[in-house]
Design a protein around this motif. Structure first.
Motif, PDB file in Angstrom:
ATOM      1  N   THR A  82      29.257  47.512  44.746  1.00 40.81           N
ATOM      2  CA  THR A  82      29.596  46.508  43.726  1.00 40.81           C
ATOM      3  C   THR A  82      30.813  45.768  44.272  1.00 40.81           C
ATOM      4  O   THR A  82      31.862  46.379  44.496  1.00 40.81           O
ATOM      5  CB  THR A  82      29.934  47.169  42.383  1.00 40.81           C
ATOM      6  OG1 THR A  82      28.846  48.031  42.041  1.00 40.81           O
ATOM      7  CG2 THR A  82      30.123  46.134  41.296  1.00 40.81           C
ATOM      8  N   PRO A  84      33.271  41.980  44.888  1.00 41.54           N
ATOM      9  CA  PRO A  84      33.736  40.706  44.324  1.00 41.54           C
ATOM     10  C   PRO A  84      32.801  39.571  44.783  1.00 41.54           C
ATOM     11  O   PRO A  84      32.138  39.707  45.811  1.00 41.54           O
ATOM     12  CB  PRO A  84      35.129  40.525  44.926  1.00 41.54           C
ATOM     13  CG  PRO A  84      35.521  41.857  45.459  1.00 41.54           C
ATOM     14  CD  PRO A  84      34.270  42.584  45.789  1.00 41.54           C
ATOM     15  N   SER A 130      45.136  37.535  45.360  1.00 42.26           N
ATOM     16  CA  SER A 130      44.327  38.167  44.307  1.00 42.26           C
ATOM     17  C   SER A 130      43.942  39.590  44.734  1.00 42.26           C
ATOM     18  O   SER A 130      44.081  39.967  45.894  1.00 42.26           O
ATOM     19  CB  SER A 130      43.078  37.326  44.032  1.00 42.26           C
ATOM     20  OG  SER A 130      42.230  37.343  45.169  1.00 42.26           O
ATOM     21  N   LYS A 131      43.496  40.384  43.778  1.00 39.78           N
ATOM     22  CA  LYS A 131      43.057  41.760  44.068  1.00 39.78           C
ATOM     23  C   LYS A 131      41.538  41.792  44.159  1.00 39.78           C
ATOM     24  O   LYS A 131      40.855  41.215  43.301  1.00 39.78           O
ATOM     25  CB  LYS A 131      43.502  42.694  42.940  1.00 39.78           C
ATOM     26  CG  LYS A 131      44.948  43.182  43.086  1.00 39.78           C
ATOM     27  CD  LYS A 131      45.006  44.490  43.855  1.00 39.78           C
ATOM     28  CE  LYS A 131      46.464  44.975  43.974  1.00 39.78           C
ATOM     29  NZ  LYS A 131      46.609  46.102  44.872  1.00 39.78           N
ATOM     30  N   ALA A 132      41.031  42.462  45.163  1.00 38.64           N
ATOM     31  CA  ALA A 132      39.579  42.630  45.292  1.00 38.64           C
ATOM     32  C   ALA A 132      39.223  44.062  44.921  1.00 38.64           C
ATOM     33  O   ALA A 132      39.787  45.007  45.464  1.00 38.64           O
ATOM     34  CB  ALA A 132      39.149  42.319  46.721  1.00 38.64           C
ATOM     35  N   HIS A 133      38.300  44.200  43.974  1.00 41.41           N
ATOM     36  CA  HIS A 133      37.862  45.528  43.538  1.00 41.41           C
ATOM     37  C   HIS A 133      36.526  45.838  44.221  1.00 41.41           C
ATOM     38  O   HIS A 133      35.533  45.164  43.991  1.00 41.41           O
ATOM     39  CB  HIS A 133      37.710  45.542  42.010  1.00 41.41           C
ATOM     40  CG  HIS A 133      37.305  46.883  41.473  1.00 41.41           C
ATOM     41  ND1 HIS A 133      38.166  47.953  41.443  1.00 41.41           N
ATOM     42  CD2 HIS A 133      36.120  47.322  40.961  1.00 41.41           C
ATOM     43  CE1 HIS A 133      37.542  49.000  40.917  1.00 41.41           C
ATOM     44  NE2 HIS A 133      36.302  48.648  40.618  1.00 41.41           N
ATOM     45  N   ILE A 134      36.563  46.860  45.052  1.00 39.23           N
ATOM     46  CA  ILE A 134      35.368  47.222  45.825  1.00 39.23           C
ATOM     47  C   ILE A 134      34.914  48.598  45.351  1.00 39.23           C
ATOM     48  O   ILE A 134      35.710  49.554  45.322  1.00 39.23           O
ATOM     49  CB  ILE A 134      35.703  47.242  47.335  1.00 39.23           C
ATOM     50  CG1 ILE A 134      35.962  45.810  47.792  1.00 39.23           C
ATOM     51  CG2 ILE A 134      34.585  47.878  48.158  1.00 39.23           C
ATOM     52  CD1 ILE A 134      36.729  45.722  49.072  1.00 39.23           C
ATOM     53  N   ALA A 135      33.645  48.694  44.968  1.00 39.15           N
ATOM     54  CA  ALA A 135      33.124  49.975  44.483  1.00 39.15           C
ATOM     55  C   ALA A 135      31.834  50.304  45.218  1.00 39.15           C
ATOM     56  O   ALA A 135      31.051  49.409  45.557  1.00 39.15           O
ATOM     57  CB  ALA A 135      32.867  49.903  42.975  1.00 39.15           C
ATOM     58  N   THR A 155      36.154  53.746  44.672  1.00 41.90           N
ATOM     59  CA  THR A 155      36.649  52.378  44.566  1.00 41.90           C
ATOM     60  C   THR A 155      37.879  52.183  45.445  1.00 41.90           C
ATOM     61  O   THR A 155      38.612  53.136  45.742  1.00 41.90           O
ATOM     62  CB  THR A 155      37.036  52.029  43.118  1.00 41.90           C
ATOM     63  OG1 THR A 155      38.043  52.952  42.692  1.00 41.90           O
ATOM     64  CG2 THR A 155      35.852  52.133  42.178  1.00 41.90           C
ATOM     65  N   ASP A 157      40.997  49.093  45.669  1.00 39.25           N
ATOM     66  CA  ASP A 157      41.525  47.802  45.221  1.00 39.25           C
ATOM     67  C   ASP A 157      42.437  47.279  46.320  1.00 39.25           C
ATOM     68  O   ASP A 157      43.480  47.874  46.599  1.00 39.25           O
ATOM     69  CB  ASP A 157      42.286  47.967  43.903  1.00 39.25           C
ATOM     70  CG  ASP A 157      41.330  48.198  42.754  1.00 39.25           C
ATOM     71  OD1 ASP A 157      40.615  47.248  42.394  1.00 39.25           O
ATOM     72  OD2 ASP A 157      41.251  49.343  42.259  1.00 39.25           O
TER      73      ASP A 157
END
Lengths: 284, 212
Positions: A82, A84, A130-135, A155, A157
């Protein structure tokens, strides 16, 4: 990867091999027999770049997880990301597999510590700061003789870096990514042909720097093509012959298949990959 | 018998023996059975101590299911009641469903007769019998590799299907409704006198825990 970096990684791997063996108990896997972690080579994302991520698997002694083709049983590790908007991952760049044999059945996979590398491309318009949320939702099967399925959502960040301040490598994982590069089968300029000879599928390799046949093993990424027994490997003049049994589940052959040849040595395992066009005469 | 015929028989005996020996050596250690050919016969004791053979069921369709109660792939299909449902359907159609455990003594999933009966009762198994194949003879005769690994044999003793229980290799119960159930499909096609549309598939699961 440059020769220089490869050589450096090699020294690094040799040194940590020693340290790793001493430190192994500290990395003991949890009750699931393998610890699984999402790691990033860099501490931030760089807009417009492709960078390395990985799933770090640390297996308890005697336990293993699987290659893309698991062999006679087992399941390959799968990842569902999942990400960005605009961030894209490639498939796992599968490291060279090991062969495991139990009771005449063969499996292909990994033990000890291994990284399943995944290249991730970051869009050029990712907003710096910006922050990228990687899951990622990882599923695996870990086996000794018995097998236990596992699943973990992980995850990370990470900040998006600015163009003039490219992200630094994450020092915690430098060794892991260096080793991952060494564990990747190298692309070759070998020319491969194959032919069916009765119930065999025989691949003939020609080209620069072919290894001797001693100690070689070979694996096919696609299932239902060759059987899982060790192939017969020999040199014939300037050719390297890899002679597999045909899979008993052989059906519609692919146009090409991917062959990985591995060579263990004192310095570690080397490996090559080559795409083999599937000869029409090899149809059943 | 004439003298000539007797001489011939004596002369041929050693040669036949030699050919048989050569064949025994030439054959791969565990040759897989072939779809469309007679399935290997066997004689093995079931969980209740009764001897079971394939030959005894001539005239009826037979399903063989390789089982290891502790294997998560087996657990997927029993946990979702998929295996029991198919066993019950088969029984209602007069099909003989035989579950086989080729796990060697001391290996994971090996059961003795009493433990096997307890397992079948616990999971609500609807098989005709649970075969205890601890020496792996039946498993090797069929080249059973995984649990589950499925075989369908028609009323003439001909192997008509071998492979996975279904089309999605995973340990997730949620995949069962999405998968093609190959054994159910083969049984329906055999019942209708049709060719089996998927006669082989690659089985998926845990390795059968053979002793040797």
């Amino acid at each position: 990867m440059t020769r220089n970096l490869r050589a450096r990684s090699f020294i690094c791997a040799a040194v940590t091999g020693l340290i790793g063996s001493l430190a192994a108990p500290l990395h003991a896997a949890d009750a699931d027999h393998v610890s699984v972690e999402l790691i990033s080579e860099h501490v931030a994302l760089a807009p417009g770049q492709s960078q390395q991520f990985g799933i770090l698997l640390r297996h308890e002694p005697d336990w293993h997880t699987y290659w893309i083709n698991p062999g006679d049983s087992g399941l390959p590790t799968t990842l569902a990301w999942t990400l960005p908007p605009g961030v894209k991952t490639q498939d796992i760049a599968w490291p060279m597999p090991k062969r495991f044999e139990v009771g005449g059945l063969y499996n292909f996979g990994y033990d000890g510590e291994v990284v399943l590398p995944v290249a991730m491309s970051v869009p050029a318009d990712a907003a710096p700061g910006s922050k990228a949320h990687i899951a990622v939702d990882a599923k695996w099967l870990v086996c000794r003789e018995e097998c236990i399925p596992g699943r973990k959502t992980m995850t990370l960040d990470l900040p998006v870096a600015t163009k003039d301040n490219p992200p630094k490598p994450d020092g915690r994982w430098t060794m892991q990514f260096s080793r991952a590069r060494l564990a990747e089968p190298q692309a070759t300029a070998w020319k491969a042909t194959n032919a069916a000879e009765g119930d065999r599928i025989v691949v003939t390799l020609r080209g620069p720097s072919l290894p001797n046949a001693d100690g070689l093993d070979a694996f096919v990424e696609q299932k239902k093509l060759v059987d899982n027994k060790p192939p017969r490997i020999r040199r014939e003049g300037d050719a390297l012959i890899v002679d597999f049994g045909k899979s008993e589940y052989f059906g519609t052959p692919p146009e090409t298949f991917d062959l990985v040849v591995t060579q263990p040595s004192a310095a570690g395992v080397r490996g090559w990959r080559v795409q083999v066009p599937f000869a029409a005469n090899a149809a059943p | 018998m004439t003298k000539k015929a007797m001489d011939l028989e004596i002369a041929m005996t050693p040669r036949i023996t030699l050919i048989a020996a050569a064949l025994a050596f030439a054959a791969p250690a565990f040759a897989a059975p072939v779809v469309g050919k007679p399935a290997p016969d066997f004689s093995v004791t079931d969980a209740s101590g009764k001897t079971q053979s394939l030959a005894a069921y001539k005239g009826r369709t037979v399903v063989l299911e390789w089982n290891n109660p502790e294997c998560p792939f087996v657990g997927k299909h029993y946990g979702a009641k998929n295996m029991q449902a198919q066993q019950a359907e088969a029984a209602s159609e007069g099909v003989v469903w035989l579950t086989v455990n080729s796990g060697a003594s001391g290996k994971q999933g090996h059961l003795d007769g009493a433990a096997a009966n307890a397992y079948v009762a616990k999971v609500g198994g609807k098989e005709a019998a649970y075969l205890i194949d601890g020496d792996g003879k039946v498993g090797h005769a069929y080249d059973a590799k995984t649990t589950p690994h499925m075989y369908v044999i028609d009323k003439d003793g001909v192997l008509r299907y071998m492979g996975g229980i279904d089309s999605i290799a995973s340990t997730d119960k949620e995949d069962i409704p999405k998968a093609t159930q190959y054994v159910r499909q083969a049984l329906a096609e055999i019942k209708d006198g049709k060719a089996v549309s998927v006669p082989t598939s690659e089985p998926y699961g845990c390795s059968v825990k053979y002793g040797s």
